[in-house]
Scaffold this motif. Structure first.
Motif, PDB file in Angstrom:
ATOM      1  N   LEU A   1       4.911   7.097  -0.664  1.00 23.35           N
ATOM      2  CA  LEU A   1       5.793   6.123  -1.070  1.00 23.35           C
ATOM      3  C   LEU A   1       4.624   4.803  -1.206  1.00 23.35           C
ATOM      4  O   LEU A   1       3.674   4.827  -0.743  1.00 23.35           O
ATOM      5  CB  LEU A   1       6.833   5.595   0.327  1.00 23.35           C
ATOM      6  N   PHE A   2       5.068   4.050  -2.311  1.00 23.71           N
ATOM      7  CA  PHE A   2       4.161   2.711  -2.706  1.00 23.71           C
ATOM      8  C   PHE A   2       5.064   1.631  -2.402  1.00 23.71           C
ATOM      9  O   PHE A   2       6.212   1.389  -3.021  1.00 23.71           O
ATOM     10  CB  PHE A   2       3.815   3.025  -4.124  1.00 23.71           C
ATOM     11  N   ILE A   3       4.854   0.884  -1.399  1.00 21.18           N
ATOM     12  CA  ILE A   3       5.537  -0.109  -1.027  1.00 21.18           C
ATOM     13  C   ILE A   3       5.071  -1.489  -1.563  1.00 21.18           C
ATOM     14  O   ILE A   3       3.731  -1.984  -1.554  1.00 21.18           O
ATOM     15  CB  ILE A   3       5.361  -0.311   0.545  1.00 21.18           C
TER      16      ILE A   3
ATOM     17  N   GLU B   1      -7.590  10.927   1.302  1.00 20.49           N
ATOM     18  CA  GLU B   1      -7.091  10.623   2.628  1.00 20.49           C
ATOM     19  C   GLU B   1      -6.358   9.563   2.495  1.00 20.49           C
ATOM     20  O   GLU B   1      -6.577   8.204   1.583  1.00 20.49           O
ATOM     21  CB  GLU B   1      -8.203  10.644   3.663  1.00 20.49           C
ATOM     22  N   LEU B   2      -5.362   9.127   3.478  1.00 24.75           N
ATOM     23  CA  LEU B   2      -4.928   7.768   3.541  1.00 24.75           C
ATOM     24  C   LEU B   2      -5.363   7.233   4.891  1.00 24.75           C
ATOM     25  O   LEU B   2      -5.399   7.643   5.820  1.00 24.75           O
ATOM     26  CB  LEU B   2      -3.274   8.076   3.929  1.00 24.75           C
ATOM     27  N   LYS B   3      -5.930   6.010   4.520  1.00 21.42           N
ATOM     28  CA  LYS B   3      -6.541   5.041   5.481  1.00 21.42           C
ATOM     29  C   LYS B   3      -5.464   4.068   6.170  1.00 21.42           C
ATOM     30  O   LYS B   3      -5.279   3.157   5.236  1.00 21.42           O
ATOM     31  CB  LYS B   3      -7.806   4.526   5.118  1.00 21.42           C
ATOM     32  N   VAL B   4      -4.780   4.446   6.929  1.00 22.00           N
ATOM     33  CA  VAL B   4      -3.947   3.341   7.509  1.00 22.00           C
ATOM     34  C   VAL B   4      -4.259   2.080   7.943  1.00 22.00           C
ATOM     35  O   VAL B   4      -5.523   2.044   8.892  1.00 22.00           O
ATOM     36  CB  VAL B   4      -3.075   4.334   8.617  1.00 22.00           C
ATOM     37  N   THR B   5      -3.590   0.844   7.630  1.00 23.48           N
ATOM     38  CA  THR B   5      -4.157  -0.303   7.911  1.00 23.48           C
ATOM     39  C   THR B   5      -2.991  -1.098   8.646  1.00 23.48           C
ATOM     40  O   THR B   5      -3.297  -1.966   9.334  1.00 23.48           O
ATOM     41  CB  THR B   5      -4.397  -1.155   6.713  1.00 23.48           C
ATOM     42  N   SER B   6      -1.690  -0.759   8.768  1.00 22.56           N
ATOM     43  CA  SER B   6      -0.743  -1.386   9.288  1.00 22.56           C
ATOM     44  C   SER B   6       0.471  -0.463   9.503  1.00 22.56           C
ATOM     45  O   SER B   6       0.440   0.538   8.691  1.00 22.56           O
ATOM     46  CB  SER B   6      -0.385  -2.674   8.718  1.00 22.56           C
TER      47      SER B   6
ATOM     48  N   GLY C   1       0.788  -1.152  -0.001  1.00 25.40           N
ATOM     49  CA  GLY C   1       0.015  -0.001  -0.014  1.00 25.40           C
ATOM     50  C   GLY C   1       0.861   1.145  -0.012  1.00 25.40           C
ATOM     51  O   GLY C   1       1.765   1.260  -0.294  1.00 25.40           O
ATOM     52  N   PHE C   2       0.307   2.389   0.362  1.00 26.16           N
ATOM     53  CA  PHE C   2       0.758   3.637   0.554  1.00 26.16           C
ATOM     54  C   PHE C   2       1.284   4.242   1.834  1.00 26.16           C
ATOM     55  O   PHE C   2       0.653   3.697   2.815  1.00 26.16           O
ATOM     56  CB  PHE C   2      -0.109   4.706  -0.155  1.00 26.16           C
ATOM     57  N   ALA C   3       2.355   4.866   1.767  1.00 22.39           N
ATOM     58  CA  ALA C   3       2.638   5.738   3.201  1.00 22.39           C
ATOM     59  C   ALA C   3       3.108   6.997   2.955  1.00 22.39           C
ATOM     60  O   ALA C   3       3.781   7.180   1.949  1.00 22.39           O
ATOM     61  CB  ALA C   3       3.710   4.891   3.724  1.00 22.39           C
ATOM     62  N   LEU C   4       2.759   7.851   3.805  1.00 20.75           N
ATOM     63  CA  LEU C   4       3.267   9.515   3.348  1.00 20.75           C
ATOM     64  C   LEU C   4       4.741   9.303   3.618  1.00 20.75           C
ATOM     65  O   LEU C   4       5.448   8.848   4.405  1.00 20.75           O
ATOM     66  CB  LEU C   4       2.613  10.035   4.674  1.00 20.75           C
ATOM     67  N   LEU C   5       5.236  10.184   2.577  1.00 22.90           N
ATOM     68  CA  LEU C   5       6.803  10.466   2.622  1.00 22.90           C
ATOM     69  C   LEU C   5       6.863  11.876   3.285  1.00 22.90           C
ATOM     70  O   LEU C   5       6.819  12.950   2.759  1.00 22.90           O
ATOM     71  CB  LEU C   5       7.277  10.666   1.143  1.00 22.90           C
ATOM     72  N   LYS C   6       7.238  11.590   4.550  1.00 22.00           N
ATOM     73  CA  LYS C   6       7.752  12.777   5.439  1.00 22.00           C
ATOM     74  C   LYS C   6       8.945  13.757   4.992  1.00 22.00           C
ATOM     75  O   LYS C   6       9.791  13.162   4.398  1.00 22.00           O
ATOM     76  CB  LYS C   6       7.900  12.315   6.836  1.00 22.00           C
TER      77      LYS C   6
ATOM     78  N   LYS D   1      10.023   4.103   9.695  1.00 20.84           N
ATOM     79  CA  LYS D   1       8.650   3.564  10.357  1.00 20.84           C
ATOM     80  C   LYS D   1       7.568   4.079   9.558  1.00 20.84           C
ATOM     81  O   LYS D   1       7.670   5.174   9.474  1.00 20.84           O
ATOM     82  CB  LYS D   1       8.482   4.039  11.897  1.00 20.84           C
ATOM     83  N   LEU D   2       6.898   3.229   9.028  1.00 23.68           N
ATOM     84  CA  LEU D   2       5.841   3.781   7.945  1.00 23.68           C
ATOM     85  C   LEU D   2       4.532   3.164   8.205  1.00 23.68           C
ATOM     86  O   LEU D   2       4.281   2.009   8.643  1.00 23.68           O
ATOM     87  CB  LEU D   2       6.221   2.989   6.533  1.00 23.68           C
ATOM     88  N   ASP D   3       3.482   4.311   8.198  1.00 23.89           N
ATOM     89  CA  ASP D   3       2.014   3.827   8.506  1.00 23.89           C
ATOM     90  C   ASP D   3       1.564   3.569   7.239  1.00 23.89           C
ATOM     91  O   ASP D   3       1.373   4.531   6.414  1.00 23.89           O
ATOM     92  CB  ASP D   3       1.545   5.041   9.165  1.00 23.89           C
TER      93      ASP D   3
END
Length: 859
Positions: free
Chosen positions: A104-106, A188-193, A89-94, A154-156
């Protein structure tokens, strides 16, 4: 070796010039066959390697499979290798400085994935455990986030969810960043892990990452042992054998094992010749058969003429063999033996020449193709056993066909007729009878020239046959090339621009001027947002495609059919440029309620499995089109106004994509839009073509002060451009090759025919024909050759074109039209080539001594 074969070899050695001409003819033919086979195989190999370099080597993708389904795929008899993949999924690139790419796309691959996909390591190493990742160089270069090897991040992780209620489900990496009218992020980014990763290396930007995407790709390791039934993965399969049956096989495997979604790598599969569409498959097979027939016909004509003239010249020799006891079979086998000897010499040389020619051609073309197409792979001369075996077999069959008729003719020659050479020259009054009109109009030289052709009927027919074949070859291949490019254009997605940008009227004028002043921009169009209206079109003016629909009559109201009208209002500069392109009067478009109607549309008919080109409407310049503001059942309601058709065109402004049958695309000025009572929105769309779209986008992002929507479709269009460019190189190369073969064929036939007539010309000179009269006779003979060849060649060429058009209609649908310019060129070329051949050959004959020429028997 028997005595007849020995005499044949001796005759070949004695007549070295004739033997050499025949050998060269066969070498050219074999080289052509080899070159065509090599070009086809080599270009397919190039595109296959390029597709693998761009998207990895894989054939089938099974989405979200569990362990049981994975085992079933592994056990399948056609599975060669399996790559496991998962999108976390996606994570915000701080700290990202690039507002267009905040994520970021993991993605995860097992070990096989690092080998099968184009993951190019820049530094460090590839991940070996699930908590290790490699990051793209773009994170440092573009986002200006300073990550180093060894850093722990550390990625949400979660899914992108749009705030637009019309968009359902999560957004993938191919969906550009959602923004609202103010340019602010509307998702929006809906965090799952949440996961921690150690950076172990950096990689070049993966080719799977879209330039317009909102994320940078980072790749981790997938340990398949950690995934159970609750953790599905994507199974990406490399097959052992790629055939047309793989589509049904994959679907059956998925259905049997309850796998919901299957994807095929069509970008790679069609370079293996695996095409799912029955219509497209039939098209490919039909076109291949037609091309092979064209090649074989050209080869047979070239070699046949060489052998036919050789047998005509050897008739006295064969007659002498017959007089000393040679049987029909021995005389026939003598010609076949000549073909075998010439084939043994010519076929190996022809194959080597064809391969060498392609090697030199590719050497010269590689830099041009790589620069024009921006591809990384190079053309290589690819030789497969199948292509070489095909070239050899076709060459053998061609030589056999070419020698068969001359061999039969040789076996039937009687000793007396052969020694007297009375079979080739007809002296009966009926055979050489000419019209009195010819003499009155053109003089006695034209009459003698025409009689000469009638007397030497076989040589005359051989020359005309050669010309006819040349005409057919050139027109068929040029028609095929033009239609192939048209078919490829039909199959494109319709995007004719590189960059799309939303701008505001008035507020962004200075920004637009700055953008358009950059050197890279080649063309642009500015369009006010398309406004929709409705029009009722008379039944007779409706598109033919619409009339074929089952529900057509039920939708008619008072004999009229409802059309959706798409109005595109262009700004003044864009309209002026487009009016010139469409053949319209710009001032007329500004003066009143005048419009340009796009009367020809292209679309994909998914039910029929065809790409269609058809008339959108049957109308004429000057006719009126009434507009209504809403979709209503009564045409009298909500009448707006009527537009006058100022011009009809099939040229589309940048950004305009026809919607298909039942819709009408109309281009108007902004003044006309106001007169219709439609208020153009402040927002406009700017469509740009650029020599360097990526640089142009970067320049726009650097110069703009306010956030705008920018969509770069350049990369998605590249593959289509590659197909058109490479196909053009292939087909135009084929035209050049066919043209060269045709000219060689004509020169060979005519020069040999003239050389064999030395005694005839010497006799004419001996009875008083002047050099001026001789030249007039040769000129008239050239004209007679050209007229006769065109009388047969053009109708036969039209038949070939119709067959090619019919083959293409299995996958496409557009009207047949004759290539008038090609016909004009070939008509002029026939007379030029024949005239030059006759003059060149006769120039050598003029120098001959009359007495020596009368005594000469061999050339």
């Amino acid at each position: 070796m028997n005595i007849v074969n020995k005499l044949t070899i001796r005759h070949l050695r004695k007549n070295k010039r004739r033997t050499l001409v025949t050998i060269i003819g066969v070498i050219i033919s074999v080289a052509m066959l080899t070159a065509v086979a090599t070009i086809g195989v080599s270009f397919m190999d190039l595109m296959k390697r390029q597709a693998i370099a761009d998207g990895g080597e894989w054939h089938v993708l099974y989405n979200d499979v569990n362990q049981d389904q994975l085992q079933a795929i592994k056990k399948d008899e056609n599975t060669k290798k399996i790559v496991l993949s998962k999108e976390l999924g996606f994570a915000l690139l701080k700290g990202s400085k690039n507002e267009d790419k905040p994520y970021l796309f993991i993605k995860q691959y097992n070990q096989a994935g690092f080998q099968q996909f184009p993951i190019k390591l820049s530094s460090g190493r590839l991940p070996k455990t699930p908590n290790e990742i490699v990051i793209s160089n773009e994170i440092n270069d573009s986002a200006q986030v300073d990550y180093k090897i060894g850093d722990v991040i550390k990625l949400d992780i979660g899914n992108r969810i749009s705030n637009d209620p019309d968009i359902d489900g999560p957004l993938d990496q191919y969906y550009s960043l959602e923004t609202d009218e103010k340019g602010e992020i509307n998702e929006e980014l809906k965090v799952t892990s949440t996961k921690e990763f150690t950076i172990v290396g950096t990689i070049k930007r993966p080719t799977s990452e879209p330039i317009w995407g909102p994320s940078y790709t980072v790749i981790s390791y997938l340990d398949e042992g950690l995934y159970g039934k609750e953790e599905p993965v994507d199974a990406i399969v490399v097959l052992k054998r790629v055939t047309n049956s793989i589509f049904d096989h994959a679907e059956n495997l998925a259905k049997k094992n309850h796998i919901d979604h299957v994807e095929m790598n069509h970008d790679l599969l069609h370079y293996y010749g695996a095409v799912k569409s029955e219509g497209m498959r039939t098209t490919l097979y039909s076109l291949t058969a037609i091309i092979m027939v064209i090649i074989i016909v050209g080869s047979v004509s070239l070699i046949y003429n060489a052998f036919a003239i050789s047998v005509s010249e050897r008739s006295r020799h064969l007659g002498m063999l017959s007089s000393v006891g040679a049987t029909k079979k021995q005389k026939r086998n003598s010609v076949f033996f000549e073909g075998i000897m010439i084939g043994l010499i010519s076929i190996p040389i022809g194959i080597i020449s064809g391969l060498a020619g392609m090697w030199i051609t590719f050497l010269l073309l590689n830099s041009i193709i790589q620069g024009a197409l921006e591809i990384t792979e190079r053309l290589k001369v690819t030789v497969t056993p199948g292509s070489m075996l095909l070239a050899v077999l076709v060459s053998i069959i061609t030589i056999f066909i070419s020698t068969y008729i001359p061999a039969r003719r040789a076996s039937r020659i009687s000793a007396i007729d052969a020694i007297r050479q009375s079979t080739d020259v007809k002296l009966t009054r009926k055979a050489v009878k000419t019209s009195k009109i010819v003499r009155k109009l053109f003089g006695i030289e034209a009459e003698i020239g025409l009689k000469n052709l009638k007397r030497n009927r076989r040589r005359y027919q051989a020359t005309v046959f050669s010309l006819v074949i040349s005409i057919m070859l050139f027109l068929s291949v040029s028609f095929f090339t033009a239609n192939l490019k048209k078919s490829l254009a039909l199959s494109q997605d319709g995007q004719n621009y590189d960059i799309e940008m939303g701008i505001e009227q008035g507020r962004d004028d200075q920004l637009v001027n700055s953008i358009l002043s950059t050197d890279e921009i080649t063309k642009y169009t500015m369009i006010s947002q398309a406004q929709y209206a409705q029009s009722w079109i008379e039944k007779d003016a409706v598109s033919d495609v619409l009339r074929q629909y089952e529900g057509f009559n039920s939708e008619l109201v008072k004999g009229k059919y409802p059309y959706q009208v798409c109005l595109y209002a262009l700004d003044d500069k864009s309209l002026k440029a487009y009016a010139k392109e469409a053949g319209a009067d710009y001032n007329e478009l500004q003066a009143g309620l005048n419009a340009i109607v796009i009367d020809k549309i292209r679309y994909e008919d998914e039910e029929a499995g065809k790409y269609v080109e058809t008339k959108a409407i049957r109308t004429k310049v000057g006719e009126k089109i009434k507009l209504y503001s809403d979709n209503t059942e009564d045409e009298k309601q909500k009448y707006m106004n009527e537009l006058t058709v100022s011009a009809l065109t099939d040229q589309l402004p940048l950004g305009v994509i026809p919607e298909g049958p039942g819709s009408l695309d109309i281009v108007i000025s902004e003044t006309v839009l106001d007169q219709l009572g439609i208020s153009a929105d402040e927002n406009r769309q700017l469509y740009i073509n650029s020599t360097d779209p990526l640089k142009t986008q970067q320049q726009i992002e650097e110069m703009e002060e306010v956030k705008h929507f920018i969509h770069n479709v350049y990369q998605s269009r590249q593959q289509d451009k590659q197909m058109v460019m490479i196909m053009s190189v292939f087909t135009y190369g084929f035209i050049v090759l066919i043209t060269a073969i045709s000219i060689a064929n004509i020169l060979n036939t005519i020069s040999t025919s003239i050389s064999l007539r030395k005694r005839e010309f010497a006799m004419l000179k001996s009875v008083g024909m002047t050099p001026k009269g001789f030249n007039k006779m040769i000129n008239y003979e050239s004209i007679f050759y050209g007229i006769k060849a065109l009388m047969y060649g053009l109708p036969l060429s039209v038949i070939c074109m119709l067959l090619i058009h019919k083959a293409l209609m299995n996958s496409f649908s557009y009207s047949f039209s004759l290539p008038w310019m090609s016909i004009f060129y070939v008509t002029i070329a026939v007379f030029i080539i024949v005239g030059m051949s006759m003059l060149y050959s006769s120039a050598k004959v003029k120098k001959e001594n009359i007495i020596d020429a009368l005594k000469q028997e061999n050339i």
